[in-house]
Write an enzyme that holds these catalytic residues in place. Structure first.
Site, mmCIF file in Angstrom:
data_model
loop_
_atom_site.group_PDB
_atom_site.id
_atom_site.type_symbol
_atom_site.label_atom_id
_atom_site.label_comp_id
_atom_site.label_asym_id
_atom_site.label_seq_id
_atom_site.Cartn_x
_atom_site.Cartn_y
_atom_site.Cartn_z
ATOM 1 N N CYS A 284 -7.663 -11.769 13.250
ATOM 2 C CA CYS A 284 -7.604 -10.914 14.445
ATOM 3 C C CYS A 284 -8.561 -9.723 14.356
ATOM 4 O O CYS A 284 -8.699 -8.979 15.322
ATOM 5 C CB CYS A 284 -6.180 -10.427 14.692
ATOM 6 S SG CYS A 284 -5.560 -9.254 13.461
ATOM 7 N N HIS A 297 0.554 -7.037 7.121
ATOM 8 C CA HIS A 297 0.025 -7.550 8.390
ATOM 9 C C HIS A 297 -0.189 -9.064 8.323
ATOM 10 O O HIS A 297 0.166 -9.791 9.262
ATOM 11 C CB HIS A 297 -1.284 -6.850 8.727
ATOM 12 C CG HIS A 297 -2.036 -7.489 9.855
ATOM 13 N ND1 HIS A 297 -1.726 -7.280 11.180
ATOM 14 C CD2 HIS A 297 -3.086 -8.356 9.848
ATOM 15 C CE1 HIS A 297 -2.547 -7.983 11.939
ATOM 16 N NE2 HIS A 297 -3.386 -8.650 11.159
ATOM 17 N N CYS A 301 0.905 -11.772 10.960
ATOM 18 C CA CYS A 301 -0.157 -12.131 11.907
ATOM 19 C C CYS A 301 -0.063 -13.618 12.258
ATOM 20 O O CYS A 301 -0.052 -14.483 11.371
ATOM 21 C CB CYS A 301 -1.528 -11.818 11.314
ATOM 22 S SG CYS A 301 -2.894 -12.087 12.467
ATOM 23 N N CYS A 387 -26.722 -10.153 21.021
ATOM 24 C CA CYS A 387 -26.533 -9.754 19.631
ATOM 25 C C CYS A 387 -26.112 -10.990 18.851
ATOM 26 O O CYS A 387 -25.312 -11.797 19.338
ATOM 27 C CB CYS A 387 -25.461 -8.661 19.540
ATOM 28 S SG CYS A 387 -25.084 -8.158 17.851
ATOM 29 N N THR A 390 -24.733 -13.480 11.393
ATOM 30 C CA THR A 390 -24.097 -14.396 10.444
ATOM 31 C C THR A 390 -23.475 -13.545 9.353
ATOM 32 O O THR A 390 -24.142 -12.659 8.794
ATOM 33 C CB THR A 390 -25.122 -15.373 9.835
ATOM 34 O OG1 THR A 390 -25.774 -16.079 10.887
ATOM 35 C CG2 THR A 390 -24.430 -16.376 8.926
ATOM 36 N N ARG A 396 -27.992 -17.842 4.412
ATOM 37 C CA ARG A 396 -28.840 -18.762 3.657
ATOM 38 C C ARG A 396 -28.166 -20.121 3.439
ATOM 39 O O ARG A 396 -28.358 -20.773 2.412
ATOM 40 C CB ARG A 396 -29.241 -18.151 2.299
ATOM 41 C CG ARG A 396 -29.984 -16.837 2.417
ATOM 42 C CD ARG A 396 -30.480 -16.356 1.076
ATOM 43 N NE ARG A 396 -31.483 -17.285 0.544
ATOM 44 C CZ ARG A 396 -32.762 -17.277 0.852
ATOM 45 N NH1 ARG A 396 -33.226 -16.374 1.733
ATOM 46 N NH2 ARG A 396 -33.606 -18.134 0.322
ATOM 47 N N GLN A 397 -27.350 -20.522 4.416
ATOM 48 C CA GLN A 397 -26.702 -21.820 4.366
ATOM 49 C C GLN A 397 -26.943 -22.637 5.638
ATOM 50 O O GLN A 397 -26.335 -23.678 5.826
ATOM 51 C CB GLN A 397 -25.189 -21.655 4.144
ATOM 52 C CG GLN A 397 -24.821 -20.947 2.858
ATOM 53 C CD GLN A 397 -23.327 -20.774 2.703
ATOM 54 O OE1 GLN A 397 -22.530 -21.629 3.126
ATOM 55 N NE2 GLN A 397 -22.904 -19.674 2.098
ATOM 56 N N GLY A 400 -27.159 -19.594 10.536
ATOM 57 C CA GLY A 400 -27.920 -18.790 11.489
ATOM 58 C C GLY A 400 -28.694 -19.652 12.468
ATOM 59 O O GLY A 400 -28.680 -19.405 13.686
ATOM 60 N N LYS A 401 -29.349 -20.710 11.965
ATOM 61 C CA LYS A 401 -30.073 -21.625 12.849
ATOM 62 C C LYS A 401 -29.115 -22.377 13.766
ATOM 63 O O LYS A 401 -29.455 -22.689 14.907
ATOM 64 C CB LYS A 401 -30.892 -22.606 12.024
ATOM 65 C CG LYS A 401 -32.133 -21.994 11.405
ATOM 66 C CD LYS A 401 -32.987 -23.053 10.732
ATOM 67 C CE LYS A 401 -34.252 -22.437 10.150
ATOM 68 N NZ LYS A 401 -35.102 -23.443 9.479
ATOM 69 N N GLU A 421 -32.546 -11.030 23.279
ATOM 70 C CA GLU A 421 -32.808 -9.654 23.704
ATOM 71 C C GLU A 421 -33.493 -8.881 22.585
ATOM 72 O O GLU A 421 -33.143 -9.030 21.412
ATOM 73 C CB GLU A 421 -31.476 -8.993 24.094
ATOM 74 C CG GLU A 421 -31.614 -7.605 24.680
ATOM 75 C CD GLU A 421 -30.293 -7.033 25.137
ATOM 76 O OE1 GLU A 421 -30.175 -5.792 25.169
ATOM 77 O OE2 GLU A 421 -29.380 -7.832 25.443
#
Length: 524
Positions: A284, A297, A301, A387, A390, A396-397, A400-401, A421
């Site tokens: 959360c 928590h 949760c 925005c 990762t 580096r896995q 991101g791509k 942007e």
């Protein structure tokens, strides 16, 4: 006056109808017959709902008879059973009547839910880290279970039973403390109050309030020692460079099973920003001050994945679409968390105009946050990413791509050409350049024609023409010759990319368009 909640009364202090009717009938029969001088005072005869007149009658009857003395609080001695102070000549029939009344009261209470005990709210999947410990008992003797080394009896070379029974040394120390605290003043004298008020008016919040005569000397001495120890620890942290005045003091965050070093300042509330470490729920994204608060928590949760709609799933990878307007708190916490690892992010609280696409990796404990990107619901410049982040433990896995590829997949479904942007962060620019290079080389490898059009590349890949041109220039594949721009097909770069693709094999770090279940939101 004797007042007590009875076994036959409701939870709101009122009487049950059946018990009330029986008592009215009994009272009427006693008034008609001869009432002995010695009467029975029972808990059932004292009710909050009785009128003041009935209470006065009861007090007169109690004063006339030999009743048990009241406790200092004004209540008669209590127990789980009724109090019987009748004479030794009381008949056996009265005893049977009392037992029957108790059984009826128990039946009346059978429909009520049992009160939960505190330890039932524990998360029993948690275990004490001490080897060989079964998490039973507590060092204080006040709890039935423990989950930390600080409360483990075995770690302190004790047993759970020994902790429940205080030692003679502990008893003597408790008596000494109680004796020391007897000298505590009941309150400030008039002169002392005036001195405290004058000190506050003179110095305000720039000085500590006067603490003398507020509590016992023993407690004040303990407080002074705690102050000195805390200031000494802070000085050590400053010398080590872990705390610097006027800068971001959040150096690390505990996020799931990872402890992450932060990179940049994030505008968390000041009471949290002063801490050297922040504890964040990985589901959360609520932030907390201590590990104890986080543990409590996590036991309560109910979140195991981000809110919103799951729009993509392949294997253990999922993507959730979260509306900033519908889940405002979650998105704000996500932005605050992202700012710890992004330098150019300026948006934290105004999340309503944005959609957040959160990528997770699932296991048997839930869906763990891998990264996310946000995009405007209505972007006039066709930005498909506002925005993107990762998480450091997943860098580096190839994730991101995947996020970038997913953003362009959404642009293809919308039949638009997208672009991130600006400005991009350093790591963001590297990731996008790498992605654009891969897209162009794949297009070149599959292209069989003689003339390449940048417009056609843009329409097929959903990449903005400006980004295509900049990537071709960086690859030295764009030349100006005889008044025209020519795209050079560099076979060496294509062969190098193809070799990496073969070496990579069938990686699961790719986006499958057939696994997307998404339609563009209305108004975009």
């Amino acid at each position: 006056m004797i007042t007590r909640h009875m076994a036959g009364s409701g939870s709101d202090g009122t009487e049950d109808s059946d018990s009330s009717a029986e008592r009215e009938q009994t009272n009427s029969s006693e008034s008609e017959g001869n009432v002995p001088k010695r009467q029975r005072l029972t808990r059932a005869s004292t009710r909050l709902s009785q009128s003041s007149q009935d209470t006065q009658d009861l007090k007169r009857a109690a004063d006339h008879d030999e009743s048990p003395p009241l406790t200092p609080t004004g209540n008669a001695p209590s127990s789980e059973s009724e109090l019987d102070i009748s004479s030794p000549n009381a008949s056996h029939d009265e005893s049977q009547t009392k037992d029957q009344t108790n059984r009826d009261s128990d039946k009346d209470l059978s429909h009520r839910p049992k009160r939960r005990r505190c330890h039932e709210t524990y998360n029993f999947n948690m275990k004490c880290p001490t080897p060989g410990c079964n998490s039973l008992g507590h060092l204080t003797g006040k709890h039935e279970r423990h989950f930390a080394v600080s409360g483990c009896p075995l770690y302190h070379n004790l047993s759970a039973d020994e902790c429940k029974t205080p030692t003679s040394k502990q008893i003597r120390y408790k008596e000494q403390v109680a004796e020391m605290r007897k000298g505590r003043n009941s309150g400030l004298q008039k002169e002392q109050k005036e001195k405290h008020v004058e000190h506050r008016q003179t110095h305000g919040n720039t000085r500590e309030p006067l603490l003398e005569n507020i509590t016992s000397e023993y407690d004040l001495e303990l407080f002074r020692k705690a102050q000195a120890r805390a200031s000494e620890d802070l000085e050590k942290l400053r010398i080590q460079g872990q705390i610097t005045e006027g800068s971001n003091m959040i150096k690390t965050i505990l996020f799931g099973r990872y402890e992450l070093d932060t990179w940049y300042h994030s505008p968390y509330p000041e009471e949290y920003a002063r801490l050297g470490r922040l504890y964040v729920c990985e589901f959360c994204l609520k932030y907390m001050k201590s590990q104890t608060i986080l543990r409590r928590h996590m036991a309560k949760c109910v979140w195991k994945h981000p809110p919103g709609d799951e729009v993509y799933r392949k294997g253990s990878i999922s993507v959730f679409e979260v509306d900033g307007k519908k889940n405002k708190i979650y998105c704000q916490n996500l932005c605050l968390l992202a700012k710890l690892f992004l330098d150019h992010k300026t948006l934290y609280y105004d999340v309503e105009p944005f959609l957040f696409y959160v990528m997770t990796e699932a296991d048997n404990t839930g869906c763990h946050l891998v990264g996310y990107f946000s995009k405007e619901k209505n972007s006039f410049l066709n930005y498909n990413v506002s925005c993107i982040l990762t998480m450091p433990q997943y860098m580096r896995q190839g994730f991101g791509k995947m996020l970038i590829d997913f953003s362009y997949l959404l642009s293809k479904v919308e039949e638009k050409v997208g672009s991130p942007e600006r400005p991009l962060s350093d790591l963001g620019l590297i990731s996008y350049r790498s992605y654009w290079k891969e897209v162009l080389l794949r297009y070149m490898y599959n292209f069989q024609g003689k003339e390449i059009s940048i417009k056609e590349i843009s329409q097929e890949t959903a990449v903005n023409p400006v980004d295509i041109v900049s990537t071709l220039q960086s690859l030295q594949m764009l030349k100006y010759w005889k008044g025209k721009h020519l795209v050079l097909k560099r076979q060496d770069l294509i062969d190098e990319w193809k070799a990496k693709e073969i070496k990579r094999g069938n990686s699961n770090k790719t986006i499958d368009p057939s696994s997307l279940k998404w339609t563009p939101p209305k108004g975009t």
